[in-house]
Write a protein that holds these residues in place. Structure first.
Motif, PDB file in Angstrom:
ATOM      1  N   ASP A   1      64.256  52.711  63.163  1.00  0.00           N
ATOM      2  CA  ASP A   1      63.247  52.554  63.634  1.00  0.00           C
ATOM      3  C   ASP A   1      61.912  52.887  63.220  1.00  0.00           C
ATOM      4  O   ASP A   1      61.650  54.113  63.098  1.00  0.00           O
ATOM      5  N   SER A   2      61.278  52.064  62.612  1.00  0.00           N
ATOM      6  CA  SER A   2      59.997  52.290  61.870  1.00  0.00           C
ATOM      7  C   SER A   2      59.061  53.154  62.652  1.00  0.00           C
ATOM      8  O   SER A   2      58.165  53.634  62.156  1.00  0.00           O
ATOM      9  N   ASN A   3      59.050  52.998  64.098  1.00  0.00           N
ATOM     10  CA  ASN A   3      58.031  53.721  64.835  1.00  0.00           C
ATOM     11  C   ASN A   3      57.962  55.119  64.702  1.00  0.00           C
ATOM     12  O   ASN A   3      56.954  55.501  64.753  1.00  0.00           O
ATOM     13  N   THR A   4      59.231  55.478  64.640  1.00  0.00           N
ATOM     14  CA  THR A   4      59.453  56.868  64.198  1.00  0.00           C
ATOM     15  C   THR A   4      58.585  57.523  63.110  1.00  0.00           C
ATOM     16  O   THR A   4      58.264  58.748  62.856  1.00  0.00           O
ATOM     17  N   ILE A   5      58.279  56.630  62.075  1.00  0.00           N
ATOM     18  CA  ILE A   5      57.665  57.124  60.872  1.00  0.00           C
ATOM     19  C   ILE A   5      56.327  57.695  61.319  1.00  0.00           C
ATOM     20  O   ILE A   5      55.699  58.506  60.764  1.00  0.00           O
ATOM     21  N   GLU A   6      55.663  56.667  62.198  1.00  0.00           N
ATOM     22  CA  GLU A   6      54.114  57.339  62.731  1.00  0.00           C
ATOM     23  C   GLU A   6      54.169  58.732  63.442  1.00  0.00           C
ATOM     24  O   GLU A   6      53.293  59.394  63.402  1.00  0.00           O
ATOM     25  N   VAL A   7      55.387  59.135  63.979  1.00  0.00           N
ATOM     26  CA  VAL A   7      55.690  60.303  64.537  1.00  0.00           C
ATOM     27  C   VAL A   7      55.710  61.355  63.672  1.00  0.00           C
ATOM     28  O   VAL A   7      55.143  62.604  63.558  1.00  0.00           O
ATOM     29  N   PHE A   8      56.419  61.062  62.561  1.00  0.00           N
ATOM     30  CA  PHE A   8      56.586  61.969  61.591  1.00  0.00           C
ATOM     31  C   PHE A   8      55.363  62.337  60.887  1.00  0.00           C
ATOM     32  O   PHE A   8      55.125  63.374  60.526  1.00  0.00           O
TER      33      PHE A   8
ATOM     34  N   THR B   1      60.493  70.061  59.799  1.00  0.00           N
ATOM     35  CA  THR B   1      61.802  69.613  60.276  1.00  0.00           C
ATOM     36  C   THR B   1      62.444  68.862  58.896  1.00  0.00           C
ATOM     37  O   THR B   1      61.488  68.603  57.878  1.00  0.00           O
ATOM     38  N   GLY B   2      63.456  68.639  58.757  1.00  0.00           N
ATOM     39  CA  GLY B   2      64.151  67.816  57.665  1.00  0.00           C
ATOM     40  C   GLY B   2      63.939  66.486  57.248  1.00  0.00           C
ATOM     41  O   GLY B   2      63.344  66.193  56.241  1.00  0.00           O
TER      42      GLY B   2
ATOM     43  N   ASN C   1      61.200  65.404  54.089  1.00  0.00           N
ATOM     44  CA  ASN C   1      61.626  64.183  53.422  1.00  0.00           C
ATOM     45  C   ASN C   1      60.593  63.096  53.309  1.00  0.00           C
ATOM     46  O   ASN C   1      60.049  62.539  52.500  1.00  0.00           O
ATOM     47  N   THR C   2      59.892  63.091  54.460  1.00  0.00           N
ATOM     48  CA  THR C   2      58.754  61.943  54.644  1.00  0.00           C
ATOM     49  C   THR C   2      57.605  62.819  53.680  1.00  0.00           C
ATOM     50  O   THR C   2      57.068  61.804  52.939  1.00  0.00           O
TER      51      THR C   2
ATOM     52  N   LEU D   1      83.481  60.093  46.815  1.00  0.00           N
ATOM     53  CA  LEU D   1      83.115  60.818  48.168  1.00  0.00           C
ATOM     54  C   LEU D   1      82.758  62.265  47.874  1.00  0.00           C
ATOM     55  O   LEU D   1      81.876  62.542  48.503  1.00  0.00           O
ATOM     56  N   GLN D   2      83.416  62.889  47.083  1.00  0.00           N
ATOM     57  CA  GLN D   2      82.980  64.135  46.556  1.00  0.00           C
ATOM     58  C   GLN D   2      81.410  64.414  46.043  1.00  0.00           C
ATOM     59  O   GLN D   2      80.821  65.087  46.564  1.00  0.00           O
ATOM     60  N   VAL D   3      81.002  63.394  45.370  1.00  0.00           N
ATOM     61  CA  VAL D   3      79.705  63.305  44.629  1.00  0.00           C
ATOM     62  C   VAL D   3      78.679  63.054  46.032  1.00  0.00           C
ATOM     63  O   VAL D   3      77.435  63.674  46.042  1.00  0.00           O
ATOM     64  N   ARG D   4      79.122  61.970  46.599  1.00  0.00           N
ATOM     65  CA  ARG D   4      78.141  61.769  47.859  1.00  0.00           C
ATOM     66  C   ARG D   4      77.996  62.995  48.793  1.00  0.00           C
ATOM     67  O   ARG D   4      77.047  63.308  49.196  1.00  0.00           O
ATOM     68  N   GLN D   5      79.227  63.350  49.250  1.00  0.00           N
ATOM     69  CA  GLN D   5      78.836  64.682  49.905  1.00  0.00           C
ATOM     70  C   GLN D   5      78.312  65.887  49.390  1.00  0.00           C
ATOM     71  O   GLN D   5      77.343  66.542  50.089  1.00  0.00           O
ATOM     72  N   GLN D   6      78.342  65.980  48.002  1.00  0.00           N
ATOM     73  CA  GLN D   6      77.714  67.095  47.337  1.00  0.00           C
ATOM     74  C   GLN D   6      76.050  66.791  47.517  1.00  0.00           C
ATOM     75  O   GLN D   6      75.417  67.838  47.916  1.00  0.00           O
ATOM     76  N   LEU D   7      75.731  65.695  47.419  1.00  0.00           N
ATOM     77  CA  LEU D   7      74.325  65.122  47.301  1.00  0.00           C
ATOM     78  C   LEU D   7      73.698  65.383  48.778  1.00  0.00           C
ATOM     79  O   LEU D   7      72.612  65.477  48.847  1.00  0.00           O
ATOM     80  N   GLU D   8      74.650  64.725  49.752  1.00  0.00           N
ATOM     81  CA  GLU D   8      74.042  64.667  51.100  1.00  0.00           C
ATOM     82  C   GLU D   8      73.840  66.075  51.536  1.00  0.00           C
ATOM     83  O   GLU D   8      73.053  66.484  52.150  1.00  0.00           O
ATOM     84  N   ALA D   9      74.648  67.061  51.158  1.00  0.00           N
ATOM     85  CA  ALA D   9      74.675  68.535  51.669  1.00  0.00           C
ATOM     86  C   ALA D   9      73.243  69.101  51.083  1.00  0.00           C
ATOM     87  O   ALA D   9      72.783  69.878  51.715  1.00  0.00           O
ATOM     88  N   LEU D  10      72.771  68.398  50.042  1.00  0.00           N
ATOM     89  CA  LEU D  10      71.429  68.856  49.426  1.00  0.00           C
ATOM     90  C   LEU D  10      70.246  67.975  50.092  1.00  0.00           C
ATOM     91  O   LEU D  10      69.131  68.475  49.743  1.00  0.00           O
TER      92      LEU D  10
END
Length: 222
Positions: free
Chosen positions: A186-193, A151-152, A156-157, A14-23
């Motif tokens: 929802d793969s349709n959002t990929i087109e938006v990004f 945006t985030g 990431n895209t 959990l600690q490792v996951r939270q650390q990496l997700e925070a990044l």
């Protein structure tokens, strides 16, 4: 980045996951070797963090099976074993680096960044594509030295497409990367990004190419 953690110590996991997700990373986690193997074979990752002392399938065997399945992403070993023979065995099984428990979270993050840079053939935290610069450590994008606000999800895209420069990335693959498994996808959002990204970064220079019926390819002449 899309990362996998296979660790049976739940608190540490959990600690490792939270650390990496925070990044800003997308992280999947498993508590046993069998579940870890399922994730490793079913999804595409940028890096896996694997404990050696796992139930069901131990870490060494898990690494061997991942490599036998032609998965070539970097693997970082977590081990409570201090013997150099265990570390060598892990590296010979196909791992790329190791950390001995206990360790500092900052060291883990540094090792993860170094392994990903190495696997991508990068010597720094920035990619340069002509007028476009992507700093994946600071999550900063510049075009002609001007900072572009993303945006985030947009960042990431772009990062994922750039990391796989020259390869066709399907919408499903991008969706798996962008969304954690417990979220509706929802793969349709990929087109938006992608559409928003193009408006922001493609001012006279095309970087993201649509491959009809297959997905997208990031390209820039070297």
């Amino acid at each position: 980045m899309h990362l996998l953690i296979v660790e049976d110590e739940i608190q540490l996991q959990l600690q490792v996951r939270q650390q990496l997700e925070a990044l800003g990373h997308t992280v999947d986690s498993a508590s046993g070797g069998r579940e870890g193997l399922y994730f490793a074979e079913e999804y595409r990752y940028d890096l896996a963090i694997i404990d050696l002392g796992l139930p069901e399938i131990d870490g060494i065997e898990l690494i061997k099976r991942i490599r036998a399945a032609d998965k070539d992403y970097p693997i970082l070993i977590l081990t409570a074993r201090g013997d150099w023979q265990d570390k060598v065995e892990g590296l010979e099984a196909g791992a790329d680096d190791y950390l001995t428990k206990p360790f500092h979270q900052q060291e883990l993050v540094a090792r993860v960044k170094a392994l990903v840079r190495r696997s991508a053939g990068q010597s720094s935290n920035s990619w340069h594509f002509g007028p476009l610069t992507i700093n994946y450590d600071r999550k900063l994008v510049q075009l002609n030295n001007e900072t572009i606000e993303l945006t985030g999800y947009e960042f990431n895209t772009l990062e994922y497409l750039a990391r796989h420069k020259g390869k066709v990335v399907s919408k499903n693959e991008l969706t798996e990367y962008l969304y954690a498994q417990d979220f509706e996808r929802d793969s349709n959002t990929i087109e938006v990004f992608v559409g928003r990204l193009r408006k922001k970064i493609e001012l006279g220079q095309k970087f993201i190419h649509t491959v009809r019926g297959q997905g997208y390819r990031f390209e820039y002449p070297s």
